[in-house]
Motif scaffolding. Structure first.
Motif, PDB file in Angstrom:
ATOM      1  N   THR A  86       0.831  -1.193   0.000  1.00 41.11           N
ATOM      2  CA  THR A  86       0.000   0.000   0.000  1.00 41.11           C
ATOM      3  C   THR A  86       0.874   1.254   0.000  1.00 41.11           C
ATOM      4  O   THR A  86       2.004   1.229   0.494  1.00 41.11           O
ATOM      5  CB  THR A  86      -0.949   0.018   1.215  1.00 41.11           C
ATOM      6  N   PHE A  87       0.350   2.325  -0.591  1.00 42.55           N
ATOM      7  CA  PHE A  87       1.034   3.613  -0.529  1.00 42.55           C
ATOM      8  C   PHE A  87       0.957   4.154   0.898  1.00 42.55           C
ATOM      9  O   PHE A  87       0.053   3.811   1.669  1.00 42.55           O
ATOM     10  CB  PHE A  87       0.384   4.611  -1.486  1.00 42.55           C
ATOM     11  N   PHE A  88       1.901   5.036   1.212  1.00 38.15           N
ATOM     12  CA  PHE A  88       2.052   5.470   2.596  1.00 38.15           C
ATOM     13  C   PHE A  88       2.760   6.815   2.622  1.00 38.15           C
ATOM     14  O   PHE A  88       3.487   7.164   1.681  1.00 38.15           O
ATOM     15  CB  PHE A  88       2.861   4.384   3.338  1.00 38.15           C
ATOM     16  N   ASP A  89       2.533   7.578   3.692  1.00 41.55           N
ATOM     17  CA  ASP A  89       3.236   8.844   3.916  1.00 41.55           C
ATOM     18  C   ASP A  89       3.042   9.796   2.735  1.00 41.55           C
ATOM     19  O   ASP A  89       3.993  10.241   2.099  1.00 41.55           O
ATOM     20  CB  ASP A  89       4.725   8.583   4.164  1.00 41.55           C
ATOM     21  N   ASN A  90       1.755  10.103   2.465  1.00 38.70           N
ATOM     22  CA  ASN A  90       1.393  11.006   1.364  1.00 38.70           C
ATOM     23  C   ASN A  90       1.981  10.555   0.023  1.00 38.70           C
ATOM     24  O   ASN A  90       2.476  11.366  -0.776  1.00 38.70           O
ATOM     25  CB  ASN A  90       1.826  12.447   1.669  1.00 38.70           C
ATOM     26  N   ASN A  91       1.937   9.258  -0.193  1.00 36.24           N
ATOM     27  CA  ASN A  91       2.388   8.650  -1.450  1.00 36.24           C
ATOM     28  C   ASN A  91       3.897   8.678  -1.642  1.00 36.24           C
ATOM     29  O   ASN A  91       4.392   8.284  -2.697  1.00 36.24           O
ATOM     30  CB  ASN A  91       1.727   9.295  -2.679  1.00 36.24           C
ATOM     31  N   SER A  92       4.658   9.115  -0.650  1.00 36.78           N
ATOM     32  CA  SER A  92       6.111   9.188  -0.813  1.00 36.78           C
ATOM     33  C   SER A  92       6.796   7.852  -0.520  1.00 36.78           C
ATOM     34  O   SER A  92       7.986   7.695  -0.786  1.00 36.78           O
ATOM     35  CB  SER A  92       6.695  10.260   0.109  1.00 36.78           C
ATOM     36  N   ALA A  93       6.030   6.914   0.018  1.00 33.30           N
ATOM     37  CA  ALA A  93       6.610   5.628   0.403  1.00 33.30           C
ATOM     38  C   ALA A  93       5.612   4.511   0.155  1.00 33.30           C
ATOM     39  O   ALA A  93       4.428   4.738  -0.116  1.00 33.30           O
ATOM     40  CB  ALA A  93       7.026   5.656   1.874  1.00 33.30           C
ATOM     41  N   LEU A  94       6.108   3.288   0.241  1.00 30.53           N
ATOM     42  CA  LEU A  94       5.286   2.081   0.166  1.00 30.53           C
ATOM     43  C   LEU A  94       5.558   1.228   1.395  1.00 30.53           C
ATOM     44  O   LEU A  94       6.661   1.239   1.945  1.00 30.53           O
ATOM     45  CB  LEU A  94       5.638   1.253  -1.074  1.00 30.53           C
ATOM     46  N   ILE A  95       4.551   0.476   1.819  1.00 29.62           N
ATOM     47  CA  ILE A  95       4.726  -0.533   2.850  1.00 29.62           C
ATOM     48  C   ILE A  95       4.322  -1.874   2.251  1.00 29.62           C
ATOM     49  O   ILE A  95       3.296  -1.979   1.582  1.00 29.62           O
ATOM     50  CB  ILE A  95       3.886  -0.245   4.098  1.00 29.62           C
ATOM     51  N   THR A  96       5.132  -2.901   2.505  1.00 34.46           N
ATOM     52  CA  THR A  96       4.843  -4.238   2.007  1.00 34.46           C
ATOM     53  C   THR A  96       5.011  -5.249   3.128  1.00 34.46           C
ATOM     54  O   THR A  96       5.753  -5.032   4.081  1.00 34.46           O
ATOM     55  CB  THR A  96       5.804  -4.627   0.868  1.00 34.46           C
ATOM     56  N   CYS A  97       4.311  -6.379   3.013  1.00 33.12           N
ATOM     57  CA  CYS A  97       4.620  -7.536   3.840  1.00 33.12           C
ATOM     58  C   CYS A  97       4.568  -8.763   2.956  1.00 33.12           C
ATOM     59  O   CYS A  97       3.852  -8.783   1.948  1.00 33.12           O
ATOM     60  CB  CYS A  97       3.702  -7.655   5.050  1.00 33.12           C
ATOM     61  N   ALA A  98       5.352  -9.780   3.325  1.00 31.30           N
ATOM     62  CA  ALA A  98       5.563 -10.893   2.408  1.00 31.30           C
ATOM     63  C   ALA A  98       5.739 -12.207   3.144  1.00 31.30           C
ATOM     64  O   ALA A  98       5.868 -12.254   4.376  1.00 31.30           O
ATOM     65  CB  ALA A  98       6.786 -10.617   1.526  1.00 31.30           C
ATOM     66  N   ASP A  99       5.763 -13.272   2.348  1.00 28.63           N
ATOM     67  CA  ASP A  99       5.940 -14.609   2.896  1.00 28.63           C
ATOM     68  C   ASP A  99       7.351 -14.846   3.434  1.00 28.63           C
ATOM     69  O   ASP A  99       7.619 -15.896   4.019  1.00 28.63           O
ATOM     70  CB  ASP A  99       5.620 -15.655   1.821  1.00 28.63           C
ATOM     71  N   ASP A 100       8.255 -13.899   3.228  1.00 29.26           N
ATOM     72  CA  ASP A 100       9.599 -14.016   3.811  1.00 29.26           C
ATOM     73  C   ASP A 100       9.631 -13.546   5.265  1.00 29.26           C
ATOM     74  O   ASP A 100      10.695 -13.366   5.850  1.00 29.26           O
ATOM     75  CB  ASP A 100      10.636 -13.253   2.974  1.00 29.26           C
ATOM     76  N   LYS A 101       8.437 -13.349   5.843  1.00 26.47           N
ATOM     77  CA  LYS A 101       8.265 -12.999   7.265  1.00 26.47           C
ATOM     78  C   LYS A 101       8.777 -11.594   7.584  1.00 26.47           C
ATOM     79  O   LYS A 101       9.216 -11.317   8.701  1.00 26.47           O
ATOM     80  CB  LYS A 101       8.949 -14.023   8.179  1.00 26.47           C
ATOM     81  N   THR A 102       8.702 -10.704   6.588  1.00 20.94           N
ATOM     82  CA  THR A 102       9.117  -9.322   6.823  1.00 20.94           C
ATOM     83  C   THR A 102       8.037  -8.341   6.410  1.00 20.94           C
ATOM     84  O   THR A 102       7.192  -8.625   5.554  1.00 20.94           O
ATOM     85  CB  THR A 102      10.406  -8.972   6.043  1.00 20.94           C
ATOM     86  N   LEU A 103       8.108  -7.178   7.048  1.00 17.27           N
ATOM     87  CA  LEU A 103       7.386  -5.983   6.613  1.00 17.27           C
ATOM     88  C   LEU A 103       8.444  -4.951   6.268  1.00 17.27           C
ATOM     89  O   LEU A 103       9.410  -4.782   7.032  1.00 17.27           O
ATOM     90  CB  LEU A 103       6.471  -5.480   7.724  1.00 17.27           C
TER      91      LEU A 103
END
Length: 330
Positions: A151-168
């Motif tokens: 998802t977009f984040f911080d007024n579109n200046s960043a992205l946040i992801t989470c994955a099956d590699d057990k990380t965000l």
């Protein structure tokens, strides 16, 4: 109101498990709800009543991720046919289709609706410029397993992801680089960013965790009675809801972690939950192929609900559809 039981509205129509859902913001015509299903036919509904509006036809595989832009004029879907699609949510017509090399698990719009981000089993995140759909997307690499949510984040200046590699992970859009990271002991099953952008809600195992989004520091963490697949924080940050493998929907006090309610309405594990933008209800999607809408304050007159006194004929699994009481078969 103490004698009232939760009376969820059941939204049928899907033929396979419902795996993701998303609300729009409140618009002049109310707010809307879109659902992703393994039947490959995402559906758009009126958010406060669950009334079916339309089905987006075009994918040739299970749909894993869905999104609505804030105004509910555009919808996005990601599917097992290796495509992410953008739709005119008013006409129901396909606007763009973006080919990937593996299953697309997550899609989301930027706040201004000009960009679409996708996360896939390629372990890559892409950002597409919807004003220049033929242009090559910006690509973010670093995850070592398939991506579950982006998802977009911080007024579109960043992205946040989470994955099956057990990380965000948090990514800077300008540099394309990872700037922050959290490691989990198990795969994070869900991720939600609060409306004000300050809190990230994650789930893994039987744990719901709330993080400060700026520093990725832990604010609160609570254990719940089941393996949890999804959680959502109320817009006013007073309560949160979650659901998982025991078919129940739970409501907890955000400040203390005290369980406030638990209701069994689904006939399969709960895969996804989200609060509506006004906080008056929350929606859940399940392995049983249905969406259910639940009142935040039980018994409040809102949408299709009306006050129902508990009687022997009306139990907690009763549904109200178009103001008609129906008791599902056991």
């Amino acid at each position: 109101m103490a004698s009232l039981r939760q009376t969820p509205l059941t939204c049928s129509g899907h033929t396979r498990p419902v795996v993701h859902l998303a609300f729009s913001d409140v618009t002049e015509s109310g707010y809307y709800l879109i659902s992703a299903c393994k039947d490959g036919k995402p559906m758009l509904r009126q958010g406060d009543t669950g009334d079916w509006i339309g089905t987006f036809e075009g994918h040739k595989g299970a749909v894993w991720g869905v999104a609505l832009n804030p105004q509910a004029t555009r919808a996005a879907t990601g599917a097992a046919d290796f495509n992410a699609k953008v739709w005119d949510a008013i006409k129901g017509e396909e606007v763009h289709s973006f080919q990937h090399n593996h299953i697309v698990k997550s899609v989301n719009f930027s706040i201004d609706s000009n960009h679409l981000c996708t996360g896939s089993n390629e372990k890559l995140v892409r950002i597409y410029d919807l004003n220049k759909p033929e242009a090559a997307p910006q690509i973010f690499s670093g995850h070592t397993s398939g991506i579950r949510h982006v998802t977009f984040f911080d007024n579109n200046s960043a992205l946040i992801t989470c994955a099956d590699d057990k990380t965000l992970r948090v990514w800077d859009r300008n540099s394309g680089q990872e700037v922050k990271r959290l490691d989990f002991p198990a795969i994070p099953s869900s991720m939600e960013v609060s409306k004000d952008g300050n809190i990230i809600t994650t789930t893994h195992s039987n744990i719901v965790t709330f993080w400060n989004s700026k520093e990725l520091t832990k604010i609160k963490e609570f254990m719940v009675p089941t393996q949890v697949n999804s959680a959502s924080l109320h817009p006013d940050c007073t309560i949160f809801v979650c659901g998982g493998e025991d078919f129940k929907m739970y409501k907890f006090d955000y400040n203390t972690g005290a369980e406030l309610e638990s209701f069994k309405g689904h006939f399969g594990p709960v895969h996804c939950v989200r609060f509506s933008p006004d906080g008056e209800l929350y929606a859940s999607g399940s392995e049983d192929g249905t969406l259910r809408l639940w009142q935040t304050i039980v018994g409040k007159t809102y949408g299709l609900w009306r006050c129902i006194e508990q009687t022997p004929a009306i139990q907690e699994n009763t549904t109200v559809i178009n103001n008609k009481q129906e008791v599902p078969a056991s």
